[in-house]
Write a protein that holds these residues in place. Structure first.
Motif, short mmCIF file in Angstrom:
data_model
loop_
_atom_site.label_atom_id
_atom_site.label_comp_id
_atom_site.label_asym_id
_atom_site.label_seq_id
_atom_site.Cartn_x
_atom_site.Cartn_y
_atom_site.Cartn_z
N GLU A 135 1.05 -1.35 -0.16
CA GLU A 135 0.00 -0.04 0.09
C GLU A 135 0.95 1.27 -0.08
OE1 GLU A 135 -3.39 2.06 2.63
OE2 GLU A 135 -2.93 0.16 3.07
N MET A 136 1.94 1.51 0.77
CA MET A 136 2.70 2.69 0.99
C MET A 136 3.58 2.75 -0.37
SD MET A 136 4.09 2.23 4.98
CE MET A 136 4.83 3.79 4.85
N CYS A 137 4.12 1.63 -0.87
CA CYS A 137 4.89 1.95 -2.30
C CYS A 137 4.11 2.27 -3.21
CB CYS A 137 5.57 0.65 -2.27
SG CYS A 137 4.90 -0.74 -3.08
N ASN A 138 2.79 2.24 -3.24
CA ASN A 138 1.98 2.70 -4.30
C ASN A 138 1.33 4.06 -4.37
OD1 ASN A 138 1.96 0.47 -6.42
ND2 ASN A 138 1.04 -0.83 -4.86
N GLN A 139 1.76 4.50 -3.15
CA GLN A 139 1.35 6.01 -2.99
C GLN A 139 2.28 7.14 -3.45
OE1 GLN A 139 1.24 6.68 1.29
NE2 GLN A 139 -0.87 5.50 1.71
N PRO A 140 2.01 8.17 -3.88
CA PRO A 140 2.57 9.17 -4.56
C PRO A 140 3.66 9.81 -3.58
CG PRO A 140 0.55 10.11 -4.46
CD PRO A 140 0.43 8.47 -4.20
N VAL A 141 4.80 10.11 -3.81
CA VAL A 141 5.84 10.94 -2.73
C VAL A 141 6.51 11.97 -3.36
CG1 VAL A 141 7.59 9.24 -3.04
CG2 VAL A 141 7.28 10.48 -0.95
N GLY A 142 6.74 13.11 -2.75
CA GLY A 142 7.62 14.07 -2.83
C GLY A 142 8.93 13.90 -2.20
N ILE A 143 10.16 13.96 -2.95
CA ILE A 143 11.30 13.85 -2.20
C ILE A 143 12.20 15.09 -2.43
CG2 ILE A 143 13.46 12.51 -2.30
CD1 ILE A 143 12.15 10.11 -3.84
N ALA A 144 12.51 15.88 -1.46
CA ALA A 144 13.25 17.13 -1.32
C ALA A 144 14.71 16.70 -0.49
CB ALA A 144 12.34 18.13 -0.68
N PHE A 145 15.52 17.20 -1.15
CA PHE A 145 17.07 17.06 -0.64
C PHE A 145 17.55 18.69 -0.14
CE2 PHE A 145 21.63 16.70 0.01
CZ PHE A 145 21.65 15.45 0.58
N ALA A 146 17.80 18.90 0.95
CA ALA A 146 18.22 20.19 1.23
C ALA A 146 19.47 20.29 1.89
CB ALA A 146 17.26 20.74 2.29
N ASP A 147 20.31 21.40 1.58
CA ASP A 147 21.69 21.56 1.95
C ASP A 147 21.86 23.02 2.54
OD1 ASP A 147 24.55 22.47 1.60
OD2 ASP A 147 24.61 20.35 1.63
N VAL A 148 22.16 23.00 3.78
CA VAL A 148 22.20 24.61 4.47
C VAL A 148 23.33 25.24 3.70
CG1 VAL A 148 22.40 25.77 6.44
CG2 VAL A 148 21.28 23.49 6.66
N ASN A 149 22.74 26.50 3.54
CA ASN A 149 23.53 27.60 2.65
C ASN A 149 24.51 28.31 3.88
OD1 ASN A 149 22.66 27.09 0.25
ND2 ASN A 149 20.87 28.49 0.50
N LYS A 231 8.72 4.23 -5.04
CA LYS A 231 9.60 3.09 -5.52
C LYS A 231 10.85 3.70 -5.79
CE LYS A 231 5.80 -0.13 -6.68
NZ LYS A 231 5.10 -0.75 -8.02
N ASP A 232 12.16 3.08 -5.65
CA ASP A 232 13.40 3.40 -5.96
C ASP A 232 13.75 4.60 -5.31
OD1 ASP A 232 13.91 1.16 -7.48
OD2 ASP A 232 12.87 2.09 -9.24
N ILE A 233 13.07 4.89 -4.12
CA ILE A 233 13.40 6.27 -3.26
C ILE A 233 14.94 6.70 -3.53
CG2 ILE A 233 13.27 7.30 -1.27
CD1 ILE A 233 10.64 5.87 -0.64
N GLU A 234 15.76 5.65 -3.04
CA GLU A 234 17.18 6.00 -2.95
C GLU A 234 17.76 6.48 -4.40
OE1 GLU A 234 21.06 6.47 -1.11
OE2 GLU A 234 18.89 6.51 -0.05
N LYS A 235 17.43 5.80 -5.34
CA LYS A 235 17.77 6.28 -6.73
C LYS A 235 17.41 7.52 -6.80
CE LYS A 235 17.42 4.65 -11.51
NZ LYS A 235 16.68 3.74 -12.47
N ASN A 236 16.30 7.92 -6.64
CA ASN A 236 15.47 9.10 -7.08
C ASN A 236 16.05 10.20 -6.10
OD1 ASN A 236 13.35 9.17 -9.51
ND2 ASN A 236 12.96 7.28 -8.22
N LEU A 237 16.34 9.79 -4.90
CA LEU A 237 17.21 10.87 -4.04
C LEU A 237 18.49 11.39 -4.60
CD1 LEU A 237 17.26 12.30 -1.28
CD2 LEU A 237 18.67 10.25 -0.33
N SER A 238 19.29 10.81 -5.43
CA SER A 238 20.24 10.94 -6.07
C SER A 238 20.05 12.08 -7.04
CB SER A 238 21.08 9.90 -6.92
OG SER A 238 21.53 8.81 -5.90
N ALA A 240 17.31 14.28 -6.94
CA ALA A 240 17.27 15.44 -6.22
C ALA A 240 18.37 15.90 -5.45
CB ALA A 240 16.14 14.92 -4.91
N ASP A 241 19.41 15.22 -5.18
CA ASP A 241 20.64 15.78 -4.92
C ASP A 241 21.35 16.61 -5.91
OD1 ASP A 241 23.00 16.21 -3.23
OD2 ASP A 241 23.97 14.28 -3.74
N GLU A 242 21.33 16.05 -7.17
CA GLU A 242 21.90 16.70 -8.31
C GLU A 242 21.39 18.23 -8.65
OE1 GLU A 242 21.79 14.09 -11.48
OE2 GLU A 242 23.05 12.75 -10.54
N LYS A 243 19.97 18.30 -8.49
CA LYS A 243 19.11 19.28 -8.67
C LYS A 243 19.57 20.38 -7.57
CE LYS A 243 15.26 17.50 -10.95
NZ LYS A 243 13.73 17.31 -11.05
#
Length: 256
Positions: A135-149, A231-238, A240-243
């Protein structure tokens, strides 16, 4: 029989019941039924034994074609079944409460003391749970990667205490907007947000609101990705990191 344990007493009654029924010995059967009733009067909380006895009484009543006794036995069976179900629910709730309490204690160990966010370890644990849950993996999710300035400059010029205050302030702004999200302190000055919003528009609106909270002295560069399925959260985190690094370069280019 009074000295027997519940299981022993039940087994003895069952054996005598079968003997009495096979031999059509009504005196023996009535004696057994009285003994069972007396036992349940003495030990009303032995609900499994009560159900077993109700089953035997029902069989005897059916054999005698005694409608009143059949109905009474059925009522007794339903009564004990309901009590067993209720007992199971109570035990389940107790087990669940213990599980929550234990996991709450574990969660406290997986919290960053400075920001109150979950740790890197908790992030990997959570995404493993999410991706294994249908159930959880079929929900949409927004991933944000933040780095303090500007954290290094603050640490170098004003000291690490001032740097900690900046980190705590950034975390406070993030949680103000992403109250229902999973928020993690991934590294010294890095934060991850997993936000289970209904739509990408809702997620982007939150990011816009967060950007309006930034000031010249307190801000973070953010990169984000929207997934229709968690799904593939870790892959997509990369991604977000690049962005985030693109936005980080843009921040410093405009600042200096």
């Amino acid at each position: 029989m009074d000295e027997m344990y519940a299981a022993e007493f039940m087994d003895a009654c069952r054996e005598l019941f079968e003997c009495g029924r096979d031999s059509c010995d009504d005196n023996l059967m009535n004696h057994i039924l009285r003994s069972m009733n007396q036992y349940m009067e003495k030990y009303p909380d032995e609900i499994k034994v009560g159900l077993e006895f109700a089953e035997l009484i029902y069989v005897y009543a059916v054999g005698k074609m005694d409608k009143d006794a059949i109905l009474e036995a059925l009522e007794a069976k339903n009564y004990y079944k309901d009590r067993i179900i209720e007992y199971s629910k109570e035990n389940h709730i107790k087990s669940l409460q213990q599980y929550i309490e234990i996991n709450s204690q574990i969660s406290e160990l997986e919290r960053d003391a400075l920001t109150g966010f979950k740790t890197r370890k908790a992030y990997y644990k959570d995404i493993a749970i999410i991706e294994c849950d249908e159930e959880m993996c079929n929900q949409p999710v927004g991933i944000a990667f933040a780095d303090v300035n500007g954290l290094k400059k603050i640490n170098d010029n004003l000291g690490h205490e001032a740097g900690d205050e900046l980190l705590a302030a950034i975390a406070k702004k993030i949680i103000t907007i992403f109250q229902e999200a999973g928020c993690y302190r991934f590294g010294g000055d890095e934060f991850i947000i997993l936000s289970f919003d209904k739509s990408e528009t809702d997620f982007q609106n939150k990011l816009q609101k967060l950007s309006k909270l930034w000031t010249a002295e307190c801000s973070a560069s953010i990169g984000s990705v929207w997934l229709e399925h968690a799904k593939d959260i870790e892959k997509n985190l990369s991604v977000a990191d690049e962005k985030m690094y693109v936005n980080k370069n843009h921040y410093y280019k405009n600042r200096f």
